[in-house]
Design a protein around this motif. Structure first.
Motif, PDB file in Angstrom:
ATOM      1  N   ARG A 112       0.940  -1.174   0.178  1.00 29.79           N
ATOM      2  CA  ARG A 112       0.071   0.029  -0.097  1.00 29.79           C
ATOM      3  C   ARG A 112       0.927   1.257   0.066  1.00 29.79           C
ATOM      4  N   CYS A 113       0.379   2.238  -0.617  1.00 26.16           N
ATOM      5  CA  CYS A 113       1.117   3.444  -0.661  1.00 26.16           C
ATOM      6  C   CYS A 113       0.736   4.318   0.472  1.00 26.16           C
ATOM      7  N   TYR A 114       1.949   5.046   1.272  1.00 19.12           N
ATOM      8  CA  TYR A 114       1.719   5.825   2.262  1.00 19.12           C
ATOM      9  C   TYR A 114       2.307   7.232   1.913  1.00 19.12           C
ATOM     10  N   THR A 115       1.581   8.380   2.368  1.00 16.17           N
ATOM     11  CA  THR A 115       2.398   9.706   1.947  1.00 16.17           C
ATOM     12  C   THR A 115       2.412  10.375   3.308  1.00 16.17           C
ATOM     13  N   ASP A 116       1.477  10.033   4.238  1.00 16.48           N
ATOM     14  CA  ASP A 116       1.255  10.626   5.546  1.00 16.48           C
ATOM     15  C   ASP A 116       2.626  10.330   6.230  1.00 16.48           C
ATOM     16  N   VAL A 117       3.311  11.512   6.893  1.00 15.42           N
ATOM     17  CA  VAL A 117       4.670  11.011   7.590  1.00 15.42           C
ATOM     18  C   VAL A 117       4.247  10.459   9.101  1.00 15.42           C
ATOM     19  N   LYS A 118       3.287  10.716   9.708  1.00 15.36           N
ATOM     20  CA  LYS A 118       3.051  10.184  10.866  1.00 15.36           C
ATOM     21  C   LYS A 118       2.791   8.786  10.846  1.00 15.36           C
ATOM     22  N   THR A 119       1.943   8.341   9.805  1.00 15.52           N
ATOM     23  CA  THR A 119       1.833   6.919   9.687  1.00 15.52           C
ATOM     24  C   THR A 119       3.058   6.205   9.029  1.00 15.52           C
ATOM     25  N   ILE A 120       3.917   6.819   8.484  1.00 13.73           N
ATOM     26  CA  ILE A 120       5.201   6.187   8.099  1.00 13.73           C
ATOM     27  C   ILE A 120       5.928   5.937   9.169  1.00 13.73           C
ATOM     28  N   ARG A 121       6.054   6.940  10.220  1.00 13.79           N
ATOM     29  CA  ARG A 121       7.059   6.793  11.532  1.00 13.79           C
ATOM     30  C   ARG A 121       6.401   5.727  12.232  1.00 13.79           C
ATOM     31  N   GLU A 122       5.186   5.710  12.371  1.00 15.38           N
ATOM     32  CA  GLU A 122       4.619   4.562  13.192  1.00 15.38           C
ATOM     33  C   GLU A 122       4.846   2.925  12.870  1.00 15.38           C
ATOM     34  N   HIS A 123       4.876   3.171  11.399  1.00 13.39           N
ATOM     35  CA  HIS A 123       5.134   1.779  10.650  1.00 13.39           C
ATOM     36  C   HIS A 123       6.548   1.477  11.026  1.00 13.39           C
ATOM     37  N   ALA A 124       7.413   2.632  10.688  1.00 17.86           N
ATOM     38  CA  ALA A 124       8.750   2.394  10.721  1.00 17.86           C
ATOM     39  C   ALA A 124       9.420   2.078  12.287  1.00 17.86           C
ATOM     40  N   PHE A 125       8.659   2.655  13.342  1.00 17.88           N
ATOM     41  CA  PHE A 125       9.203   2.275  14.851  1.00 17.88           C
ATOM     42  C   PHE A 125       8.812   0.886  14.951  1.00 17.88           C
ATOM     43  N   ARG A 126       7.657   0.603  14.600  1.00 20.71           N
ATOM     44  CA  ARG A 126       6.922  -0.632  14.928  1.00 20.71           C
ATOM     45  C   ARG A 126       7.965  -1.826  14.364  1.00 20.71           C
ATOM     46  N   ALA A 127       8.325  -1.523  13.064  1.00 17.02           N
ATOM     47  CA  ALA A 127       9.102  -2.789  12.334  1.00 17.02           C
ATOM     48  C   ALA A 127      10.630  -2.435  13.105  1.00 17.02           C
ATOM     49  N   LEU A 128      11.049  -1.386  13.762  1.00 19.50           N
ATOM     50  CA  LEU A 128      12.434  -1.445  14.301  1.00 19.50           C
ATOM     51  C   LEU A 128      12.387  -2.147  15.614  1.00 19.50           C
ATOM     52  N   GLU A 129      11.072  -2.034  16.181  1.00 22.52           N
ATOM     53  CA  GLU A 129      10.823  -2.838  17.624  1.00 22.52           C
ATOM     54  C   GLU A 129      11.098  -4.372  17.524  1.00 22.52           C
ATOM     55  N   GLU A 130      10.446  -4.663  16.030  1.00 21.93           N
ATOM     56  CA  GLU A 130      10.461  -6.126  16.002  1.00 21.93           C
ATOM     57  C   GLU A 130      11.796  -6.641  15.737  1.00 21.93           C
ATOM     58  N   VAL A 131      12.571  -5.897  15.221  1.00 19.15           N
ATOM     59  CA  VAL A 131      14.009  -6.571  14.801  1.00 19.15           C
ATOM     60  C   VAL A 131      14.938  -5.909  15.783  1.00 19.15           C
TER      61      VAL A 131
END
Length: 167
Positions: A112-131
């Motif tokens: 899916r395509c995201y342009t909202d910075v806030k949503t992108i940060r949330e996804h990035a932090f969740r991914a970093l927490e997983e790894v």
């Protein structure tokens, strides 16, 4: 005599179709004069050939009609199939959510395509927490003091080597 004139015209190649039909009719009608008798088998042969040709044409007409009907069905089915494919292609272009283009600045996450910075940060932090691994996972608690001591010793050794080289 009319038949003699027509025969002469026939052998000169100047007769019309109606005149040739008249000759065939004359020679197939029955007995003819003696001087015309040699021409009778010639025109009888032409009558037989014409009859055979007409029979063949009559036999060919149903086959041609059948082929023509098959061809019409084939063209109709082909046209319907082409229309369905065209509609599917148009539908894929206009109604496919996953394939729409994003703006200039975007991120694709899970298709899916995201342009909202806030949503992108949330996804990035969740991914970093997983790894990401915590220091407790990396270094067992019992050896922590030992590890700290080694790190301090290595740093001191590095500093000593800097001072020793300058002297």
């Amino acid at each position: 005599m009319r038949i003699d004139d027509l025969l002469e015209k026939y052998f000169e190649g100047e007769t019309t179709a109606a005149e040739e039909k008249e000759l065939r009719t004359f020679f197939s009608s029955g007995p003819v004069a003696e001087h015309l008798a040699p021409y009778q088998p010639l025109f009888a042969y032409f009558d037989e050939e014409i009859a055979r040709k007409e029979e063949k044409e009559e036999a060919v007409v149903p086959a041609v009609a059948e082929r023509s009907a098959r061809r019409k069905v084939y063209y109709m089915v082909s046209g319907i199939a082409a229309a369905v494919l065209l509609l599917l292609g148009i539908g894929q272009i206009f109604f496919s959510e996953g394939r729409r283009y994003c703006s200039d600045n975007y991120v694709i996450i899970n298709g899916r395509c995201y342009t909202d910075v806030k949503t992108i940060r949330e996804h990035a932090f969740r991914a970093l927490e997983e790894v990401a691994t915590t220091p407790d996972e990396l270094i067992p608690a019992l050896d922590r003091d030992e590890v700290d001591r080694r790190i301090i010793e290595e740093q001191l050794n590095d500093l000593r080597s800097l001072f020793d080289e300058e002297e």
